[in-house]
Design a protein around this motif. Structure first.
Motif, PDB file in Angstrom:
ATOM      1  N   LYS A  41       0.764  -1.078   0.060  1.00 13.99           N
ATOM      2  CA  LYS A  41      -0.182   0.049  -0.036  1.00 13.99           C
ATOM      3  C   LYS A  41       0.733   1.297   0.254  1.00 13.99           C
ATOM      4  O   LYS A  41       0.706   2.254  -0.681  1.00 13.99           O
ATOM      5  CB  LYS A  41      -0.897  -0.026   1.238  1.00 13.99           C
ATOM      6  CG  LYS A  41      -1.821  -1.043   1.389  1.00 13.99           C
ATOM      7  CD  LYS A  41      -2.724  -1.170   2.648  1.00 13.99           C
ATOM      8  CE  LYS A  41      -3.509  -2.225   2.823  1.00 13.99           C
ATOM      9  NZ  LYS A  41      -4.177  -2.217   4.141  1.00 13.99           N
ATOM     10  N   PHE A  42       1.925   1.225   0.842  1.00 12.93           N
ATOM     11  CA  PHE A  42       2.726   2.435   0.908  1.00 12.93           C
ATOM     12  C   PHE A  42       3.577   2.733  -0.388  1.00 12.93           C
ATOM     13  O   PHE A  42       3.557   3.675  -0.951  1.00 12.93           O
ATOM     14  CB  PHE A  42       3.772   2.262   2.107  1.00 12.93           C
ATOM     15  CG  PHE A  42       4.922   3.119   2.239  1.00 12.93           C
ATOM     16  CD1 PHE A  42       4.457   4.404   2.696  1.00 12.93           C
ATOM     17  CD2 PHE A  42       6.198   3.085   1.421  1.00 12.93           C
ATOM     18  CE1 PHE A  42       5.575   5.512   2.799  1.00 12.93           C
ATOM     19  CE2 PHE A  42       7.107   3.907   1.596  1.00 12.93           C
ATOM     20  CZ  PHE A  42       6.807   5.146   2.274  1.00 12.93           C
ATOM     21  N   LEU A  43       3.985   1.474  -1.071  1.00 11.26           N
ATOM     22  CA  LEU A  43       4.822   1.817  -2.286  1.00 11.26           C
ATOM     23  C   LEU A  43       3.733   2.223  -3.420  1.00 11.26           C
ATOM     24  O   LEU A  43       4.263   2.929  -4.079  1.00 11.26           O
ATOM     25  CB  LEU A  43       5.345   0.320  -2.647  1.00 11.26           C
ATOM     26  CG  LEU A  43       6.869  -0.072  -1.672  1.00 11.26           C
ATOM     27  CD1 LEU A  43       7.107  -1.339  -2.116  1.00 11.26           C
ATOM     28  CD2 LEU A  43       7.785   1.086  -1.676  1.00 11.26           C
ATOM     29  N   ASN A  44       2.640   1.595  -3.356  1.00  8.63           N
ATOM     30  CA  ASN A  44       1.769   2.036  -4.461  1.00  8.63           C
ATOM     31  C   ASN A  44       1.425   3.575  -4.061  1.00  8.63           C
ATOM     32  O   ASN A  44       1.137   4.323  -5.217  1.00  8.63           O
ATOM     33  CB  ASN A  44       0.482   1.418  -4.285  1.00  8.63           C
ATOM     34  CG  ASN A  44       0.186  -0.217  -4.762  1.00  8.63           C
ATOM     35  OD1 ASN A  44       1.377  -0.276  -5.643  1.00  8.63           O
ATOM     36  ND2 ASN A  44      -0.389  -0.960  -4.358  1.00  8.63           N
ATOM     37  N   GLY A  45       1.204   3.759  -3.120  1.00  7.13           N
ATOM     38  CA  GLY A  45       1.068   5.547  -2.842  1.00  7.13           C
ATOM     39  C   GLY A  45       2.392   6.330  -3.423  1.00  7.13           C
ATOM     40  O   GLY A  45       2.018   7.394  -3.869  1.00  7.13           O
ATOM     41  N   CYS A  46       3.441   5.586  -2.998  1.00  5.06           N
ATOM     42  CA  CYS A  46       4.692   6.491  -3.575  1.00  5.06           C
ATOM     43  C   CYS A  46       4.647   6.586  -4.934  1.00  5.06           C
ATOM     44  O   CYS A  46       4.894   7.727  -5.405  1.00  5.06           O
ATOM     45  CB  CYS A  46       5.933   5.739  -2.944  1.00  5.06           C
ATOM     46  SG  CYS A  46       6.239   5.958  -1.073  1.00  5.06           S
ATOM     47  N   ILE A  47       4.626   5.383  -5.711  1.00  7.69           N
ATOM     48  CA  ILE A  47       4.228   5.489  -7.213  1.00  7.69           C
ATOM     49  C   ILE A  47       3.420   6.330  -7.721  1.00  7.69           C
ATOM     50  O   ILE A  47       3.699   7.119  -8.525  1.00  7.69           O
ATOM     51  CB  ILE A  47       4.346   3.945  -7.583  1.00  7.69           C
ATOM     52  CG1 ILE A  47       5.765   3.329  -7.151  1.00  7.69           C
ATOM     53  CG2 ILE A  47       4.102   3.800  -9.061  1.00  7.69           C
ATOM     54  CD1 ILE A  47       5.405   1.559  -7.368  1.00  7.69           C
ATOM     55  N   ALA A  48       2.350   6.520  -7.052  1.00  7.29           N
ATOM     56  CA  ALA A  48       1.156   7.157  -7.529  1.00  7.29           C
ATOM     57  C   ALA A  48       1.501   8.762  -7.307  1.00  7.29           C
ATOM     58  O   ALA A  48       1.382   9.723  -8.287  1.00  7.29           O
ATOM     59  CB  ALA A  48      -0.122   6.827  -6.799  1.00  7.29           C
ATOM     60  N   GLY A  49       2.018   8.945  -6.136  1.00 10.21           N
ATOM     61  CA  GLY A  49       2.628  10.517  -6.124  1.00 10.21           C
ATOM     62  C   GLY A  49       3.595  10.663  -7.421  1.00 10.21           C
ATOM     63  O   GLY A  49       3.504  11.842  -7.671  1.00 10.21           O
ATOM     64  N   ILE A  50       4.543  10.009  -7.471  1.00  7.75           N
ATOM     65  CA  ILE A  50       5.522  10.135  -8.404  1.00  7.75           C
ATOM     66  C   ILE A  50       4.967  10.511  -9.929  1.00  7.75           C
ATOM     67  O   ILE A  50       5.226  11.285 -10.459  1.00  7.75           O
ATOM     68  CB  ILE A  50       6.689   8.938  -8.504  1.00  7.75           C
ATOM     69  CG1 ILE A  50       7.532   9.085  -7.036  1.00  7.75           C
ATOM     70  CG2 ILE A  50       7.515   8.984  -9.892  1.00  7.75           C
ATOM     71  CD1 ILE A  50       8.351   7.928  -7.040  1.00  7.75           C
ATOM     72  N   MET A  51       4.147   9.460 -10.135  1.00  6.65           N
ATOM     73  CA  MET A  51       3.258   9.671 -11.355  1.00  6.65           C
ATOM     74  C   MET A  51       2.579  10.806 -11.794  1.00  6.65           C
ATOM     75  O   MET A  51       2.427  11.447 -12.606  1.00  6.65           O
ATOM     76  CB  MET A  51       2.526   8.301 -11.596  1.00  6.65           C
ATOM     77  CG  MET A  51       3.189   7.180 -11.820  1.00  6.65           C
ATOM     78  SD  MET A  51       4.628   6.991 -12.912  1.00  6.65           S
ATOM     79  CE  MET A  51       3.333   6.876 -14.395  1.00  6.65           C
ATOM     80  N   HIS A  52       1.717  11.102 -10.325  1.00  7.84           N
ATOM     81  CA  HIS A  52       1.109  12.337 -10.467  1.00  7.84           C
ATOM     82  C   HIS A  52       1.813  13.634 -10.688  1.00  7.84           C
ATOM     83  O   HIS A  52       1.769  14.567 -11.327  1.00  7.84           O
ATOM     84  CB  HIS A  52       0.630  12.494  -8.872  1.00  7.84           C
ATOM     85  CG  HIS A  52      -0.434  13.945  -9.003  1.00  7.84           C
ATOM     86  ND1 HIS A  52      -1.668  14.070  -9.581  1.00  7.84           N
ATOM     87  CD2 HIS A  52      -0.450  14.920  -8.187  1.00  7.84           C
ATOM     88  CE1 HIS A  52      -2.284  14.997  -9.230  1.00  7.84           C
ATOM     89  NE2 HIS A  52      -1.130  15.782  -8.516  1.00  7.84           N
ATOM     90  N   THR A  53       3.216  13.491 -10.162  1.00 10.82           N
ATOM     91  CA  THR A  53       4.013  14.724 -10.275  1.00 10.82           C
ATOM     92  C   THR A  53       4.524  14.860 -11.635  1.00 10.82           C
ATOM     93  O   THR A  53       4.674  15.890 -12.271  1.00 10.82           O
ATOM     94  CB  THR A  53       5.175  14.457  -9.352  1.00 10.82           C
ATOM     95  OG1 THR A  53       4.769  14.503  -7.978  1.00 10.82           O
ATOM     96  CG2 THR A  53       6.375  15.729  -9.618  1.00 10.82           C
ATOM     97  N   TYR A  54       4.961  13.895 -12.322  1.00 10.48           N
ATOM     98  CA  TYR A  54       5.411  13.590 -13.598  1.00 10.48           C
ATOM     99  C   TYR A  54       4.379  13.894 -14.742  1.00 10.48           C
ATOM    100  O   TYR A  54       4.542  14.749 -15.795  1.00 10.48           O
ATOM    101  CB  TYR A  54       6.274  12.228 -13.977  1.00 10.48           C
ATOM    102  CG  TYR A  54       7.445  12.235 -13.470  1.00 10.48           C
ATOM    103  CD1 TYR A  54       8.482  13.231 -13.931  1.00 10.48           C
ATOM    104  CD2 TYR A  54       7.805  11.487 -12.420  1.00 10.48           C
ATOM    105  CE1 TYR A  54       9.716  13.234 -13.603  1.00 10.48           C
ATOM    106  CE2 TYR A  54       9.203  11.698 -11.989  1.00 10.48           C
ATOM    107  CZ  TYR A  54      10.090  12.425 -12.452  1.00 10.48           C
ATOM    108  OH  TYR A  54      11.310  12.264 -11.962  1.00 10.48           O
ATOM    109  N   GLN A  55       3.086  13.701 -14.341  1.00  7.10           N
ATOM    110  CA  GLN A  55       1.883  13.921 -15.270  1.00  7.10           C
ATOM    111  C   GLN A  55       1.626  15.341 -15.254  1.00  7.10           C
ATOM    112  O   GLN A  55       0.965  15.975 -16.322  1.00  7.10           O
ATOM    113  CB  GLN A  55       0.573  13.316 -14.972  1.00  7.10           C
ATOM    114  CG  GLN A  55       0.589  11.753 -15.030  1.00  7.10           C
ATOM    115  CD  GLN A  55      -0.402  11.006 -14.441  1.00  7.10           C
ATOM    116  OE1 GLN A  55      -1.244  11.479 -13.882  1.00  7.10           O
ATOM    117  NE2 GLN A  55      -0.548   9.787 -14.764  1.00  7.10           N
ATOM    118  N   HIS A  56       1.869  16.128 -14.351  1.00  7.73           N
ATOM    119  CA  HIS A  56       1.617  17.547 -14.027  1.00  7.73           C
ATOM    120  C   HIS A  56       2.696  18.500 -14.599  1.00  7.73           C
ATOM    121  O   HIS A  56       2.910  19.606 -14.328  1.00  7.73           O
ATOM    122  CB  HIS A  56       0.907  17.885 -12.837  1.00  7.73           C
ATOM    123  CG  HIS A  56      -0.273  17.236 -12.737  1.00  7.73           C
ATOM    124  ND1 HIS A  56      -0.795  16.101 -12.244  1.00  7.73           N
ATOM    125  CD2 HIS A  56      -1.612  17.771 -12.807  1.00  7.73           C
ATOM    126  CE1 HIS A  56      -2.028  15.936 -12.188  1.00  7.73           C
ATOM    127  NE2 HIS A  56      -2.590  17.039 -12.475  1.00  7.73           N
TER     128      HIS A  56
END
Length: 112
Positions: A74-89
């Motif tokens: 769960k933690f790693l998924n959250g980290c990856i989602a945060g990273i992806m969100h940063t790069y998408q924007h």
């Protein structure tokens, strides 16, 4: 033959540990312990079951590892989602620098 065994306890209030045990019994939380016997029984079991600290430590470590294994995805998924969100924007346009090495290269094929 009765299944009830009686034991007499003696507390010497001149001894620190005896006095401390006596004070604990006098101040029992009656919501947790209904009698002296119940408190003494729980204390004896707790004391002797925890005589092997290595086993207790192993059990504690196993519980920690289990909790980490459960929560880490769960933690790693959250980290990856945060990273992806940063790069998408992030609108970053890569523009090749005009140096001597690539000055003769036609960058029209990549939109440059």
């Amino acid at each position: 033959m009765s299944n009830v065994k009686t034991v007499c306890l003696r507390f010497n209030l001149d001894k620190y540990s005896d006095k401390k045990a006596w004070e604990y019994l006098q101040n029992l939380d009656r919501n947790n312990f209904k009698s002296y016997s119940q408190a003494v029984i729980c204390s004896v079991i707790e004391y002797f079951e925890n005589q092997n600290p290595d086993e207790r430590e192993k059990q504690f470590i196993a519980e920690i590892i289990s909790a980490i294994e459960k929560e880490l995805p769960k933690f790693l998924n959250g980290c990856i989602a945060g990273i992806m969100h940063t790069y998408q924007h992030t609108d970053v346009e890569i523009i090749p620098q005009n140096t001597e090495e690539n000055s003769d290269i036609n960058f029209d094929f990549i939109g440059g």
